[in-house]
Design a protein around this motif. Structure first.
Motif, PDB file in Angstrom:
ATOM      1  N   MET A 161     -19.250  10.948  -6.534  1.00  0.00           N
ATOM      2  CA  MET A 161     -19.111   9.682  -7.240  1.00  0.00           C
ATOM      3  C   MET A 161     -17.689   9.470  -7.743  1.00  0.00           C
ATOM      4  N   ASP A 162     -17.038  10.523  -8.204  1.00  0.00           N
ATOM      5  CA  ASP A 162     -15.647  10.398  -8.626  1.00  0.00           C
ATOM      6  C   ASP A 162     -14.756  10.010  -7.448  1.00  0.00           C
ATOM      7  N   ARG A 163     -15.039  10.612  -6.329  1.00  0.00           N
ATOM      8  CA  ARG A 163     -14.255  10.326  -5.137  1.00  0.00           C
ATOM      9  C   ARG A 163     -14.415   8.857  -4.732  1.00  0.00           C
ATOM     10  N   GLN A 164     -15.665   8.386  -4.754  1.00  0.00           N
ATOM     11  CA  GLN A 164     -15.905   6.996  -4.391  1.00  0.00           C
ATOM     12  C   GLN A 164     -15.298   6.047  -5.410  1.00  0.00           C
ATOM     13  N   SER A 165     -15.340   6.429  -6.672  1.00  0.00           N
ATOM     14  CA  SER A 165     -14.736   5.601  -7.715  1.00  0.00           C
ATOM     15  C   SER A 165     -13.253   5.408  -7.463  1.00  0.00           C
ATOM     16  N   MET A 166     -12.577   6.464  -7.046  1.00  0.00           N
ATOM     17  CA  MET A 166     -11.143   6.382  -6.756  1.00  0.00           C
ATOM     18  C   MET A 166     -10.871   5.471  -5.564  1.00  0.00           C
ATOM     19  N   VAL A 167     -11.709   5.581  -4.535  1.00  0.00           N
ATOM     20  CA  VAL A 167     -11.535   4.726  -3.358  1.00  0.00           C
ATOM     21  C   VAL A 167     -11.784   3.268  -3.723  1.00  0.00           C
ATOM     22  N   ASP A 168     -12.795   3.013  -4.546  1.00  0.00           N
ATOM     23  CA  ASP A 168     -13.081   1.641  -4.975  1.00  0.00           C
ATOM     24  C   ASP A 168     -11.899   1.044  -5.737  1.00  0.00           C
ATOM     25  N   GLN A 169     -11.301   1.833  -6.614  1.00  0.00           N
ATOM     26  CA  GLN A 169     -10.147   1.356  -7.381  1.00  0.00           C
ATOM     27  C   GLN A 169      -8.950   1.108  -6.469  1.00  0.00           C
ATOM     28  N   LEU A 170      -8.761   1.985  -5.492  1.00  0.00           N
ATOM     29  CA  LEU A 170      -7.672   1.798  -4.528  1.00  0.00           C
ATOM     30  C   LEU A 170      -7.866   0.487  -3.781  1.00  0.00           C
ATOM     31  N   GLU A 171      -9.089   0.212  -3.377  1.00  0.00           N
ATOM     32  CA  GLU A 171      -9.360  -1.038  -2.652  1.00  0.00           C
ATOM     33  C   GLU A 171      -9.038  -2.248  -3.527  1.00  0.00           C
ATOM     34  N   GLN A 172      -9.384  -2.187  -4.793  1.00  0.00           N
ATOM     35  CA  GLN A 172      -9.075  -3.288  -5.703  1.00  0.00           C
ATOM     36  C   GLN A 172      -7.572  -3.517  -5.802  1.00  0.00           C
ATOM     37  N   VAL A 173      -6.825  -2.431  -5.879  1.00  0.00           N
ATOM     38  CA  VAL A 173      -5.366  -2.536  -5.973  1.00  0.00           C
ATOM     39  C   VAL A 173      -4.790  -3.183  -4.715  1.00  0.00           C
ATOM     40  N   ILE A 174      -5.242  -2.729  -3.561  1.00  0.00           N
ATOM     41  CA  ILE A 174      -4.699  -3.217  -2.296  1.00  0.00           C
ATOM     42  C   ILE A 174      -5.084  -4.681  -2.056  1.00  0.00           C
ATOM     43  N   ARG A 175      -6.305  -5.040  -2.448  1.00  0.00           N
ATOM     44  CA  ARG A 175      -6.772  -6.409  -2.239  1.00  0.00           C
ATOM     45  C   ARG A 175      -6.199  -7.404  -3.256  1.00  0.00           C
ATOM     46  N   ASP A 176      -5.514  -6.916  -4.262  1.00  0.00           N
ATOM     47  CA  ASP A 176      -4.928  -7.792  -5.275  1.00  0.00           C
ATOM     48  C   ASP A 176      -3.610  -8.361  -4.754  1.00  0.00           C
ATOM     49  N   VAL A 177      -3.717  -9.273  -3.782  1.00  0.00           N
ATOM     50  CA  VAL A 177      -2.538  -9.850  -3.135  1.00  0.00           C
ATOM     51  C   VAL A 177      -2.061 -11.060  -3.928  1.00  0.00           C
ATOM     52  N   PRO A 178      -0.790 -11.450  -3.783  1.00  0.00           N
ATOM     53  CA  PRO A 178      -0.267 -12.625  -4.498  1.00  0.00           C
ATOM     54  C   PRO A 178      -0.995 -13.904  -4.093  1.00  0.00           C
ATOM     55  N   GLN A 179      -1.081 -14.828  -5.030  1.00  0.00           N
ATOM     56  CA  GLN A 179      -1.677 -16.129  -4.733  1.00  0.00           C
ATOM     57  C   GLN A 179      -0.832 -16.859  -3.673  1.00  0.00           C
ATOM     58  N   PRO A 180      -1.473 -17.431  -2.659  1.00  0.00           N
ATOM     59  CA  PRO A 180      -0.710 -18.160  -1.626  1.00  0.00           C
ATOM     60  C   PRO A 180      -0.117 -19.442  -2.195  1.00  0.00           C
ATOM     61  N   SER A 181       1.004 -19.860  -1.609  1.00  0.00           N
ATOM     62  CA  SER A 181       1.643 -21.108  -2.036  1.00  0.00           C
ATOM     63  C   SER A 181       0.840 -22.304  -1.541  1.00  0.00           C
ATOM     64  N   SER A 182       1.128 -23.481  -2.102  1.00  0.00           N
ATOM     65  CA  SER A 182       0.434 -24.695  -1.676  1.00  0.00           C
ATOM     66  C   SER A 182       0.700 -25.003  -0.204  1.00  0.00           C
ATOM     67  N   ASP A 183       1.916 -24.699   0.267  1.00  0.00           N
ATOM     68  CA  ASP A 183       2.237 -24.919   1.679  1.00  0.00           C
ATOM     69  C   ASP A 183       1.417 -23.990   2.580  1.00  0.00           C
ATOM     70  N   GLU A 184       1.233 -22.753   2.135  1.00  0.00           N
ATOM     71  CA  GLU A 184       0.439 -21.797   2.909  1.00  0.00           C
ATOM     72  C   GLU A 184      -1.024 -22.235   2.957  1.00  0.00           C
ATOM     73  N   VAL A 185      -1.511 -22.758   1.844  1.00  0.00           N
ATOM     74  CA  VAL A 185      -2.896 -23.230   1.809  1.00  0.00           C
ATOM     75  C   VAL A 185      -3.072 -24.412   2.748  1.00  0.00           C
ATOM     76  N   ARG A 186      -2.117 -25.344   2.715  1.00  0.00           N
ATOM     77  CA  ARG A 186      -2.188 -26.514   3.594  1.00  0.00           C
ATOM     78  C   ARG A 186      -2.149 -26.099   5.053  1.00  0.00           C
ATOM     79  N   SER A 187      -1.299 -25.144   5.383  1.00  0.00           N
ATOM     80  CA  SER A 187      -1.205 -24.662   6.758  1.00  0.00           C
ATOM     81  C   SER A 187      -2.519 -24.015   7.195  1.00  0.00           C
ATOM     82  N   PHE A 188      -3.150 -23.262   6.292  1.00  0.00           N
ATOM     83  CA  PHE A 188      -4.438 -22.632   6.594  1.00  0.00           C
ATOM     84  C   PHE A 188      -5.488 -23.702   6.867  1.00  0.00           C
ATOM     85  N   TYR A 189      -5.473 -24.762   6.064  1.00  0.00           N
ATOM     86  CA  TYR A 189      -6.402 -25.883   6.242  1.00  0.00           C
ATOM     87  C   TYR A 189      -6.203 -26.536   7.615  1.00  0.00           C
ATOM     88  N   ASP A 190      -4.953 -26.778   7.983  1.00  0.00           N
ATOM     89  CA  ASP A 190      -4.662 -27.442   9.249  1.00  0.00           C
ATOM     90  C   ASP A 190      -5.077 -26.592  10.449  1.00  0.00           C
TER      91      ASP A 190
END
Length: 353
Positions: A161-190
């Motif tokens: 469980m400790d091992r899995q807890s560490m992996v879960d926290q690592l995943e949270q850190v890696i997935r915490d990406v910067p918010q995309p810009s409005s231009d990036e969002v518009r491009s994704f929409y298009d």
């Protein structure tokens, strides 16, 4: 493959899975079920040296940077994946090899991620283990098997469980990406307009003459002939809604056969593929469906429509953010694999050739 026979052990196992314990604990649970078997050392640090010492008892699935992953661990995760994914606990014919490859990749990835979490100095969350232990103590307080084996069982569960807890926290850190810009969002929409397009909807009315699927061909033919008569009456000027109230055996009969507005995937079985060319306001020829014979009428078609960007901007931003987070996670795993020494010792299990 090891099979858990103790009812209490099975219940404990499911409790651990419910707590989010992804790392397969089957080898840990065996220590609880089997008298006098000590597996703590091999579960905690199954290094290459440990493999040679336990080679008589433990087959090795793979070596990852010199550390052994046992066949027992692979099989445990495979068994739980099958139980969670397939109704009968067994993959359909032709999918077993694909599933083995998927689980083989997963068991290797979690080892790499666990080491990476340690390298980054991530510490286990003690509250997760404490909470699970408290729940187990309450639930199985009157079970002699749990009481007698608890002290030996706990250290092994904690390791996982400790091992899995560490992996879960690592995943949270890696997935915490910067918010995309409005231009990036518009491009994704298009570039992904299909994600923001409302599907075609139709207002549908039906008259159902029920026929049991096991009925004879003659019974199906009789229903079809009756449906032809109903269709003719409607085309000759009879009111569809009145005919539905008199003849239909569908729940919609009280509403004159109206099913409301539907889109693809919502229509009764067998209808959707027969309505594509049907003109609005025209009663259909009899249609064979899963429930019987149907006379259908499309009252209105509302064509598909791309929603305005401003109306879906928040959703587009959320979808893009999730996509970026998924990409970051996949990239991390790919980089860890590229820098690792991985040797599959039992390729017949993982689908490797």
């Amino acid at each position: 493959m090891f099979r858990i026979k103790s009812v209490v052990v099975k219940q404990v196992f499911m409790t651990l899975l419910g707590a989010g314990m992804v790392v397969s604990p089957l080898s840990v649970l065996e220590a609880f079920a089997a008298e006098g078997k000590e597996l703590a050392a091999s579960v905690a640090k199954p290094t290459a040296a440990a493999v040679s010492a336990t080679a008589q008892d433990e087959l090795v699935f793979a070596m990852v940077n010199g550390k052994a992953i046992t066949v027992r661990e692979f099989q445990g995760l495979l068994a739980e994946t099958m139980r969670g994914r397939y109704y009968h606990g067994t993959p359909p014919e032709g999918e077993a090899e694909k599933l083995n490859k998927e689980v083989g990749d997963l068991v290797i990835d979690r080892e790499l991620l666990s080491v990476e979490a340690e390298r980054r100095g991530i510490q286990p969350d003690p509250s997760k283990f404490s909470k699970t232990l408290a729940e187990l103590d309450i639930r199985y307080a009157n079970q002699p098997e749990w009481v007698s084996q608890r002290d030996r069982f706990m250290p092994l569960i904690k390791i996982n469980m400790d091992r899995q807890s560490m992996v879960d926290q690592l995943e949270q850190v890696i997935r915490d990406v910067p918010q995309p810009s409005s231009d990036e969002v518009r491009s994704f929409y298009d570039k992904n307009s299909d994600l923001f397009t409302e599907p075609e909807r139709i207002s549908l009315s039906i008259i159902l003459l029920k026929v049991d699927p096991s009925s004879t061909r003659q019974e199906w033919d009789r229903a079809r002939e009756e449906a032809k008569k109903i269709t003719k009456r409607i085309r000759d000027g009879a009111d569809f809604a009145e005919q539905a109230r008199v003849h239909s055996q569908h729940d919609s009969a009280a509403n004159g056969g109206s099913m409301g507005y539907l889109h693809g995937g919502m229509m009764p079985g067998g209808l959707e593929e027969n309505l594509g060319q049907l003109k609005v306001g025209i009663a259909s020829d009899p249609i064979t469906s899963l429930e019987g014979i149907v006379v259908a009428r499309i009252d209105e078609r509302i064509p598909s429509k791309l929603r305005d960007f401003l109306a879906v901007q928040e959703r587009a931003q959320g979808l893009l953010l999730r996509s970026l987070a998924d990409d970051a996670w996949k990239k991390t795993i790919s980089q860890l694999r590229a820098g690792a020494t991985i040797k599959i010792l039992t390729p017949q299990l993982s689908g490797e050739r």
